[in-house]
Write an enzyme that holds these catalytic residues in place. Structure first.
Site, PDB file in Angstrom:
ATOM      1  N   SER A 259      69.952 -28.092  73.246  1.00  0.00           N
ATOM      2  CA  SER A 259      70.103 -28.934  71.962  1.00  0.00           C
ATOM      3  C   SER A 259      69.463 -28.604  70.771  1.00  0.00           C
ATOM      4  CB  SER A 259      69.753 -30.452  72.281  1.00  0.00           C
ATOM      5  OG  SER A 259      68.388 -30.421  72.666  1.00  0.00           O
ATOM      6  N   LYS A 260      69.636 -29.396  69.867  1.00  0.00           N
ATOM      7  CA  LYS A 260      68.733 -28.986  68.623  1.00  0.00           C
ATOM      8  C   LYS A 260      67.326 -28.632  68.853  1.00  0.00           C
ATOM      9  CE  LYS A 260      70.824 -28.728  64.576  1.00  0.00           C
ATOM     10  NZ  LYS A 260      71.000 -27.347  64.665  1.00  0.00           N
ATOM     11  N   ARG A 261      66.721 -29.436  69.795  1.00  0.00           N
ATOM     12  CA  ARG A 261      65.223 -29.073  70.049  1.00  0.00           C
ATOM     13  C   ARG A 261      65.002 -27.740  70.207  1.00  0.00           C
ATOM     14  NH1 ARG A 261      63.873 -31.039  74.834  1.00  0.00           N
ATOM     15  NH2 ARG A 261      66.210 -31.381  75.286  1.00  0.00           N
ATOM     16  N   GLY A 263      66.179 -25.263  68.900  1.00  0.00           N
ATOM     17  CA  GLY A 263      66.353 -24.185  67.724  1.00  0.00           C
ATOM     18  C   GLY A 263      67.782 -24.321  67.415  1.00  0.00           C
TER      19      GLY A 263
END
Ligand code: GLU
Length: 488
Positions: A259-261, A263
């Site tokens: 996920s976005k976490r 990167g």
């Protein structure tokens, strides 16, 4: 490779954002499978979520797929133009076909109009769950004509629900996961037409996969749970279902769903960070597929030849940014210097180095440094000092803090002021002789020299670097750095 026109795969994105790593991998595997078997790859836009679907997203997705070097045989080219014999490849332009099939299911008693609100349905399901009961039967399954009329008279807009079996199980025979069993009693009757008249994903997907003669549905495993209901719809409509292959989930390096976490997650972000499409494509090919030789680098044709579904893994794949960067470096090294410059142009422009200022040619510098490039922005990052003075890096600053640095720079300035010819070999001989005369180790001279003229502690081979920089720049920088070091 064979030619099998019966093999038809598709990628069916919902245009609600960018093309993410998972979607890109699904596209790639569907494309590779079609190409491997000499079949057809279809692109279909699942835009029935009118609130979240956007034209920008369609463009971004098509661009990302093209950027990855993948092409489609049927599907949209842009908003006005499409190619392929299956009518429109935008679901919003196929609404009447879903309505036609919904009517058929209603007429055959395989679906019914449901007047319950979402809240009513949710409340009934939650109560059953709390009581340890299976999914409750929808009250609208058995409405009398009178009840239906009274709902209509009250202005309630019906959804249409497809009747799922109450007992038994549905078995999905997945090409990657094997047989997966689903208990029918746990599956509620599926909404196939919303109160707005539009189809739901599961229904439109079945109608289109059938109409587009899709032979293999290759998609992410978040859709595995949708598959039993889809199979039931195929059965109810008397259609042969395609073969299914659900690709394993992609995890981040910490073992949680990517996920976005973690990167960058979209293809666009990787493009903007300076990854090469061929490297990302190669990397994605290995993200959940393994070949018998454990090979890492594949030219596109080799991938097409080697790829098949049996090599796809059931277990989640872990996205490894370090490996991707390594692979990108491998692809960078394989490019001709002129090609490196061409690909790096946007990054060179951004750094103010394109068109290049007076100095050595960018091709020459790319040839000199290409072993060290990992990403495209490394090109301006590693060659900028040839064109302009740059800030000293911390390492360079440390090198210049050596007690003898200032005298070394002063001695070199004197040596090089009138030195001829200002070319690699003679420069090397003269500077080595300088070390011997002054009883200094080569490192004591080379390191501050490099730091002073390039602002950094590493870089291209020293004497060639001096030649390319030219006498004027070398002397100016030696003097300036030396002055900046303060009194001896
Ligand atoms: N539109 C769906 C998605 O973007 C496609 C699912 C499928 O491939 O069946 O997730």
């Amino acid at each position: 490779m064979t030619t099998n026109p019966a093999v038809r795969t598709r990628f069916a994105p919902s245009p609600t954002g960018y093309l993410h790593i998972g979607g890109a991998r699904t596209t790639l595997y569907s494309w590779l499978f079609a190409r491997h078997h000499g079949g057809t790859f279809v692109l279909r836009i699942e835009d029935t979520d009118e609130v979240r679907s956007t034209a920008e997203s369609v463009t971004a997705i098509l661009d990302s797929i093209s950027w990855l070097g993948l092409d489609w045989d049927e599907g949209p080219l842009d908003f006005e133009h499409e190619k392929g014999p299956c009518g429109s490849y935008y679901q919003m332009k196929r609404l009447s076909s879903y309505q036609e099939q919904t009517k058929r299911l209603l007429d055959e008693g395989k679906a019914y109009r449901c007047y319950c609100t979402r809240e009513e349905t949710d409340a009934a399901r939650q109560a059953a769950k709390a009581a340890g009961q299976p999914v409750p039967e929808d009250p609208c399954r058995r409405l009398s004509d009178a009840q239906r009329r009274s709902n209509e008279a009250a202005g309630r807009k019906p959804a249409v629900r497809f009747i799922m079996p109450d007992e038994g199980e549905t078995v999905v025979d997945d090409l990657i996961r094997g047989q997966v069993h689903f208990e029918n009693r746990l599956a509620p009757d599926l909404v196939i037409q919303k109160t707005t008249g539009g189809p739901t994903y599961n229904f439109a997907c079945v109608c289109d996969d059938h109409a587009m003669r899709i032979s293999h549905v290759i998609r992410g495993d978040e859709h595995l749970s949708n598959t039993p209901a889809q199979m039931r719809i195929y059965e109810a409509l008397g259609w042969q279902p395609p073969k299914f292959a659900h690709l394993s989930m992609i995890l981040g390096p910490d073992g949680t769903k990517l996920s976005k976490r973690h990167g960058a997650t979209s293809v666009t972000e990787y493009r903007d960070q300076g990854f090469l499409p061929e490297a990302l494509r190669n990397y994605l090919a290995l993200l959940g597929w393994s070949n018998t030789e454990s090979r890492q680098l594949f030219a596109p044709d080799e991938l097409v030849a080697a790829f098949d579904l049996p090599g796809c893994q059931k277990n989640p794949a872990t996205f490894d940014p370090v490996k991707l960067a390594w692979m990108n470096g491998e692809y960078m090294r394989a490019l001709a210097p002129a090609d490196i410059v061409k690909r790096a142009e946007p990054f060179l422009k951004e750094a103010g180095l394109f068109p290049p200022p007076p100095g050595p040619s960018l091709e020459r510098l790319a040839a000199l440094e290409r072993e060290k490039f990992k990403l495209l922005p490394d090109v301006p990052g590693r060659v900028d000092f040839f064109y302009r003075e740059t800030e000293l890096t911390d390492k360079a600053r440390k090198t210049l803090a050596a007690p003898e640095a200032k005298t070394v720079l002063a001695g070199l300035t004197e040596l090089l002021t009138a030195f001829e010819p200002f070319t690699e070999k003679p420069l090397e001989e003269a500077i080595r002789a300088f070390c011997a005369r002054k009883s200094l180790k080569p490192g004591q001279v080379f390191h501050p020299l490099r730091a002073a003229v390039s602002g950094r502690a590493d870089g291209p081979t020293l004497f060639l670097m001096l030649e390319l920089l030219g006498r004027e720049a070398v002397l100016a920088r030696l003097r300036k750095t030396s002055a900046g070091l303060g009194p001896n």
